[in-house]
Every structure is written in structure tokens, then in C-alpha cells.
Scaffold this motif. Structure first.
Motif, PDB file in Angstrom:
ATOM      1  N   GLU A 102      -1.140   8.399  -1.165  1.00  0.00           N
ATOM      2  CA  GLU A 102      -1.717   9.141  -2.285  1.00  0.00           C
ATOM      3  C   GLU A 102      -0.677   9.916  -3.091  1.00  0.00           C
ATOM      4  O   GLU A 102      -0.794  10.052  -4.305  1.00  0.00           O
ATOM      5  CB  GLU A 102      -2.779  10.097  -1.733  1.00  0.00           C
ATOM      6  N   SER A 119      -5.077   6.189  -1.528  1.00  0.00           N
ATOM      7  CA  SER A 119      -3.853   5.390  -1.594  1.00  0.00           C
ATOM      8  C   SER A 119      -3.941   4.432  -2.786  1.00  0.00           C
ATOM      9  O   SER A 119      -4.979   4.347  -3.442  1.00  0.00           O
ATOM     10  CB  SER A 119      -3.661   4.604  -0.292  1.00  0.00           C
ATOM     11  N   SER A 120      -2.868   3.727  -3.055  1.00  0.00           N
ATOM     12  CA  SER A 120      -2.852   2.717  -4.117  1.00  0.00           C
ATOM     13  C   SER A 120      -2.286   1.427  -3.576  1.00  0.00           C
ATOM     14  O   SER A 120      -1.480   1.430  -2.641  1.00  0.00           O
ATOM     15  CB  SER A 120      -1.975   3.161  -5.300  1.00  0.00           C
ATOM     16  N   ASP A 165       2.307   7.629 -10.522  1.00  0.00           N
ATOM     17  CA  ASP A 165       2.188   6.380 -11.269  1.00  0.00           C
ATOM     18  C   ASP A 165       3.589   5.812 -11.473  1.00  0.00           C
ATOM     19  O   ASP A 165       4.425   6.415 -12.151  1.00  0.00           O
ATOM     20  CB  ASP A 165       1.511   6.651 -12.620  1.00  0.00           C
ATOM     21  N   ARG A 185       0.865  -1.188   0.000  1.00  0.00           N
ATOM     22  CA  ARG A 185       0.000   0.000   0.000  1.00  0.00           C
ATOM     23  C   ARG A 185       0.896   1.231   0.000  1.00  0.00           C
ATOM     24  O   ARG A 185       1.779   1.367   0.839  1.00  0.00           O
ATOM     25  CB  ARG A 185      -0.916   0.021   1.215  1.00  0.00           C
ATOM     26  N   GLN A 203      -0.772  -1.295 -10.360  1.00  0.00           N
ATOM     27  CA  GLN A 203      -1.016  -0.159  -9.472  1.00  0.00           C
ATOM     28  C   GLN A 203      -2.493   0.190  -9.564  1.00  0.00           C
ATOM     29  O   GLN A 203      -2.975   0.613 -10.609  1.00  0.00           O
ATOM     30  CB  GLN A 203      -0.142   1.043  -9.855  1.00  0.00           C
ATOM     31  N   GLU A 204      -3.207  -0.009  -8.455  1.00  0.00           N
ATOM     32  CA  GLU A 204      -4.646   0.215  -8.419  1.00  0.00           C
ATOM     33  C   GLU A 204      -4.987   1.235  -7.342  1.00  0.00           C
ATOM     34  O   GLU A 204      -4.706   1.029  -6.169  1.00  0.00           O
ATOM     35  CB  GLU A 204      -5.384  -1.096  -8.121  1.00  0.00           C
ATOM     36  N   ARG A 205      -5.601   2.346  -7.759  1.00  0.00           N
ATOM     37  CA  ARG A 205      -6.007   3.413  -6.829  1.00  0.00           C
ATOM     38  C   ARG A 205      -7.149   2.892  -5.968  1.00  0.00           C
ATOM     39  O   ARG A 205      -8.063   2.227  -6.450  1.00  0.00           O
ATOM     40  CB  ARG A 205      -6.436   4.633  -7.636  1.00  0.00           C
ATOM     41  N   GLN A 206      -7.101   3.196  -4.680  1.00  0.00           N
ATOM     42  CA  GLN A 206      -8.120   2.782  -3.716  1.00  0.00           C
ATOM     43  C   GLN A 206      -9.046   3.958  -3.403  1.00  0.00           C
ATOM     44  O   GLN A 206      -8.732   5.103  -3.716  1.00  0.00           O
ATOM     45  CB  GLN A 206      -7.453   2.273  -2.432  1.00  0.00           C
TER      46      GLN A 206
END
Length: 106
Positions: A45, A78-79, A49, A42, A71-74
Motif C-alpha cells: 500500500e 496493495s496494487s 503511483d 504485487r 498500476q491497479e489498486r486492489q
């Protein structure tokens, strides 16, 4: 015959630092899980990328050279990034030893 082995992830919660190899940017992160093939991390923010970038991860007693493969934005900004381990090259090892030596001299 049914395959009984599986490659699964297990929880691995630790504070860590990643260094993006080509920019030397450092980010404080938190590991989520680990498998024999990689790790889930994790990142806050403010991490840009970094998909496809080479990184060095330092967590507890672990130092890993890896590629960022996901990479996946939450929802909280956060990612979650997925990394895949790479073998250390001589150049990367030399960089690490040079940086360690510089810090010890200071």
C-alpha cells in the motif's frame, strides 16, 4: 492456418525489490507472474503511483530494467503493477556497477 503459439503468463512467485530509477526509492514487493514481454508484481500500500516510471527489479537470480505500464489498486490496499522489460542502457549498467562497487567497499 491457425496460429498455435501464444504468449502466456506463468506463475512466478518470489520476494523481490524494486528501485525507482529517478528517486532511488526502494520497495520490497512480491512477483506474481512472468511472460516473455513483462511481469506482474504485487506492491504494498505504501508504494506511491509509479505508473510510467523506470524501475530496476531484483528477484532471485533475475535483474530486470523495466517500465511500469499498469498500476491497479486492489481491495486490500496493495496494487498490482505490470512492467515491460527494457534493454539496459550503458548509463543504467554503469549505475548498477558503481552501486555494487560502493557496497563492496563498505
Amino acid at each position: 492456418m491457425e496460429e498455435r503459439r501464444a504468449i502466456g503468463r506463468v506463475g512466478y512467485s518470489a520476494n523481490a525489490v524494486i528501485v525507482v530509477c529517478d528517486t532511488q526509492e526502494k520497495y520490497f514487493v512480491h512477483t506474481e507472474n512472468v511472460s516473455p514481454l513483462g511481469m506482474g508484481i504485487r506492491v504494498p500500500e505504501e508504494v506511491p503511483d509509479i505508473l510510467g516510471k523506470d524501475i530496476i527489479l531484483v528477484a532471485d537470480t533475475l535483474i530486470m530494467y523495466a517500465d511500469v505500464t499498469r498500476q491497479e489498486r486492489q481491495g486490500d490496499g496493495s496494487s498490482i503493477i505490470g512492467i515491460s522489460a527494457r534493454k539496459f542502457s550503458e548509463d543504467v549498467l554503469q549505475y548498477l556497477f558503481d552501486k555494487i562497487a560502493l557496497e563492496e567497499e563498505e
